[in-house]
Scaffold this motif. Structure first.
Motif, PDB file in Angstrom:
ATOM      1  N   GLN A  38       0.833  -1.190   0.000  1.00  0.00           N
ATOM      2  CA  GLN A  38       0.000   0.000   0.000  1.00  0.00           C
ATOM      3  C   GLN A  38       0.872   1.247   0.000  1.00  0.00           C
ATOM      4  N   GLY A  39       0.352   2.302  -0.601  1.00  0.00           N
ATOM      5  CA  GLY A  39       0.959   3.630  -0.505  1.00  0.00           C
ATOM      6  C   GLY A  39       2.456   3.659  -0.673  1.00  0.00           C
ATOM      7  N   SER A  76       2.187  -1.434   4.816  1.00  0.00           N
ATOM      8  CA  SER A  76       2.261   0.010   4.614  1.00  0.00           C
ATOM      9  C   SER A  76       3.573   0.532   5.171  1.00  0.00           C
ATOM     10  N   ASN A 290      -5.076   3.975   7.636  1.00  0.00           N
ATOM     11  CA  ASN A 290      -4.066   3.070   8.183  1.00  0.00           C
ATOM     12  C   ASN A 290      -4.060   3.304   9.688  1.00  0.00           C
TER      13      ASN A 290
END
Length: 517
Positions: A38-39, A76, A290
Motif C-alpha cells: 500500500q501507498g 504500509s 491506516n
C-alpha cells in the motif's frame, strides 16, 4: 535468481516478520511488488531504483518481482526499501557473500542517494526479531537507540546502503549499539514542574494525591485562573516511576505512532497528553485509513489531560467510555481488527458555566440557570460516572498568593503515592489485570474493600441523598480504599468513606442537568 531477505512490519503495537522475496528473471523489463503493498510500499520502487544506482550498483533491465510474505496482510510504510534493495542486489549476484543476510533482519527507508532514513515501529520489530531467534537487526542510525533496549539482540545502525552491503559482504563492520537502562531511568527522576510552585488549593492537592495513589480519574471544576491547568501539569511528578515493562509497552506505542526520533530511546517518564478541544474522535481514540494509536493510547501508563472539557464535541467525549472501562481500544475495519492498550489516568478541567464565574464569591456570573444547566449538560452523566473524583477549584485567595511559603514539594507527595501503590501491588499480586485500586471490577470490591457497619450506614445515607448511580457507589468504595492505603492500608473507616463521598458530591447537579445518554 531468487533471493530472500527478512524484514518486519507492525500490526497494532506488536510486530511480525515479513519475508521479502526478490525474483530476477529474463523477460520484458518490469518491477512488480505483490503481497498487498500500500501507498509508500508501492512508491518504494522508485526510491530503491534510484538509491541502488546512485550507490554505484545496477538495477538490470529484467523482470523483477518482489513478494512480501505473508501475502494476505496489507503492508504500509517505507521500511521495506532497504530489504527490497538487498533482495535485488542478492538476486542479481552483485554481492560477494550473503551468509550474514540470513541471520539479520533489515529495516529502513532509502533516500534517492542511498542514505537511510528512520522508520516507525523499530522497537516492536526488534522484539519480534529477538523472539524469532535472529542474531540481530540492521536499521537506520536514528532508530538504533530505540531498538537497542532489547536484550540479547545485536542492533547495528547504518547511514547508507553501501555500509549495509559492506557489513553483509564481511568487508566492513557496523558497531553493535549498547544502552545503559539504569542511566535512562535515573534521568526520569527529574521533573520540571513541582507542586511547591502552587500557592493555596490544599484540598485540590489532596484530591490529586488520592487520584494519583489509586490511578483514579479526576475532574476539576472552577473559574478561569484558579490553577486547574497548573495543577494538572504537575501530576506526572507525583506518580510513581515507570517499571521497565511499563516503559517498554509505552515506548512501543509511541514508536508505532512515529513519535520516537532524534536518537531517543526508552520512554522512562509518565506520558502527559494534552489534546486540543478541536480534536476528532479518530484523533482521540485512534483509527484512520491506516490505523494509528490515538491520544488515549499515547497516554497509556500516564495522564490524559482534557482542558476545557465541556468544549470538546459530544461525540468525541462519548467514545472514551470503552477505554475508560476496559483500558483498551479496539479499532475494527473490514479487513482487520486492532487493539491498542489505553490504561491512563483521565484528568479533566472545566469552568462551571459559559462565563466561568458561577459560584465565585468575587466575580459575578452573567449566565442564567438554563445556560448553566446547558453548559454542564455538555458532559454526559454516563461519562461523569466514569470519573472517580469531582473537585471544586475556587479562585486563589490573595493571602495565599502573597504568602512567601512554598507548597509541599512533589517528591514528598510522590513518596506517599509510591507507598500506597506498593500496598496495592502486594494486594493484587495474583491479579495481573489489576494495576491499582481504580482498575478493580465490582466483583473485587467484596474481597478487597470490606466496609464496616458504621461506614456502610454513612455510605447508604449518602447514596440515597445524592441520588448516585451504582457505578458511583463502586467509585466511592474504590476511592475510600485508596485513602486507606495512603494511611497505611488498614481497614476502611468512616473517615475514609466520608472523604471519598465529598469527592463525588459535585456530580449530583451535573447529572441532573445532563440529558440521558
Amino acid at each position: 535468481m531468487l533471493a530472500r531477505v527478512l524484514s518486519g512490519a507492525v500490526l497494532g503495537i506488536d510486530a511480525y516478520l515479513v519475508t521479502v522475496e526478490a525474483d530476477v528473471a529474463s523477460g520484458l523489463p518490469a518491477f512488480t511488488t505483490v503481497g498487498l503493498p500500500q501507498g509508500a510500499v508501492k512508491e518504494g520502487r522508485e526510491r530503491v531504483i534510484a538509491g541502488v544506482q546512485n550507490s554505484g550498483y545496477l538495477v538490470p533491465p529484467k523482470r523483477i518481482t518482489v513478494n512480501l510474505a505473508p501475502a494476505d496482510i496489507a503492508k504500509s510504510g517505507s521500511a521495506f526499501d532497504l530489504p527490497i534493495a538487498m533482495g535485488i542486489l542478492a538476486g542479481t549476484g552483485q554481492m560477494r557473500a550473503i551468509r550474514r543476510l540470513e541471520r539479520y533482519l533489515l529495516l529502513g527507508e532509502m533516500a534517492l542517494d542511498g542514505a537511510l532514513r528512520p522508520v516507525r515501529g523499530a522497537l516492536p520489530i526488534a522484539i519480534a526479531a529477538k523472539n524469532a531467534g535472529l542474531a540481530g537487526i540492521i536499521l537506520p542510525e536514528e532508530n538504533v537507540a530505540e531498538a537497542a533496549v532489547v536484550d540479547g539482540l545485536e542492533v547495528r545502525g547504518a547511514r547508507t546502503l553501501k555500509e549495509v552491503i559492506g557489513f553483509l559482504e564481511e568487508s566492513a563492520e557496523l558497531p553493535v549499539a549498547q544502552i545503559d537502562r539504569e542511566a535512562l531511568f535515573r534521568t526520569a527522576t527529574a521533573y520540571g514542574a513541582d507542586f511547591a510552585d502552587v500557592k493555596g488549593q490544599e484540598h485540590v492537592k489532596r484530591a490529586l494525591e488520592v487520584a494519583a495513589a489509586g490511578a483514579h480519574n479526576i475532574l476539576m471544576v472552577g473559574p478561569p485562573g484558579s490553577g486547574k491547568t497548573m495543577l494538572a501539569q504537575r501530576i506526572p511528578g507525583i506518580l510513581p516511576p515507570l517499571t521497565f515493562d511499563e516503559a517498554l509497552e509505552t515506548t512501543k506505542i509511541h514508536s508505532v505512532a512515529g513519535l520516537i526520533g532524534g536518537g531517543k530511546s526508552l520512554i522512562v517518564g509518565r506520558p502527559f497528553r494534552n489534546p486540543h478541544t478541536t480534536i476528532s474522535d479518530a484523533g482521540l481514540i485512534g483509527g484512520g485509513s491506516n490505523p494509528r494509536p490515538g491520544e488515549v493510547s499515547l497516554a497509556h501508563n500516564g495522564v490524559l489531560f482534557l482542558d476545557e472539557l465541556a468544549e470538546f464535541r459530544r461525540n468525541v467525549l462519548e467514545v472514551m467510555r470503552q477505554p475508560l472501562e476496559d483500558s483498551r481500544v479496539t479499532i475494527s475495519r473490514a479487513a482487520i481488527s486492532l487493539t491498542y492498550p489505553s490504561r491512563f489516568m483521565l484528568v479533566g478541567a472545566m469552568n462551571p458555566c459559559p462565563c466561568g464565574f458561577h459560584g465565585d464569591t468575587q466575580r459575578r456570573c452573567t449566565c442564567g440557570p438554563l445556560a448553566v444547566q446547558k453548559y454542564l449538560g455538555r458532559v454526559s452523566g454516563p461519562l461523569l460516572d466514569r470519573i472517580d473524583l469531582h473537585v471544586e477549584v475556587p479562585a486563589v485567595r490573595y493571602r495565599d498568593l502573597a504568602s512567601g511559603r512554598p507548597g509541599e514539594p512533589s517528591d514528598r507527595i510522590r513518596e506517599r503515592v509510591a507507598r500506597a501503590r506498593e500496598i496495592q501491588r502486594e494486594r493484587f499480586a495474583g491479579r495481573p489485570d489489576i494495576h491499582a485500586n481504580a482498575h478493580m471490577m465490582p466483583a473485587d470490591l467484596d474481597r478487597f474493600c470490606q466496609v464496616g457497619a458504621g461506614s456502610d450506614a454513612l455510605l447508604r445515607t449518602a447514596i440515597a441523598r445524592l441520588g448516585l448511580s451504582a457505578r458511583a457507589y463502586h467509585r466511592i468504595i474504590k476511592i475510600a480504599r485508596t485513602i486507606s492505603d495512603l494511611d497505611g492500608g488498614g481497614e476502611i473507616t468512616t473517615a475514609h468513606i466520608g472523604e471519598a463521598i465529598q469527592y463525588r458530591s459535585l456530580d449530583r447537579g451535573a447529572q441532573a442537568a445532563a440529558p440521558a445518554a
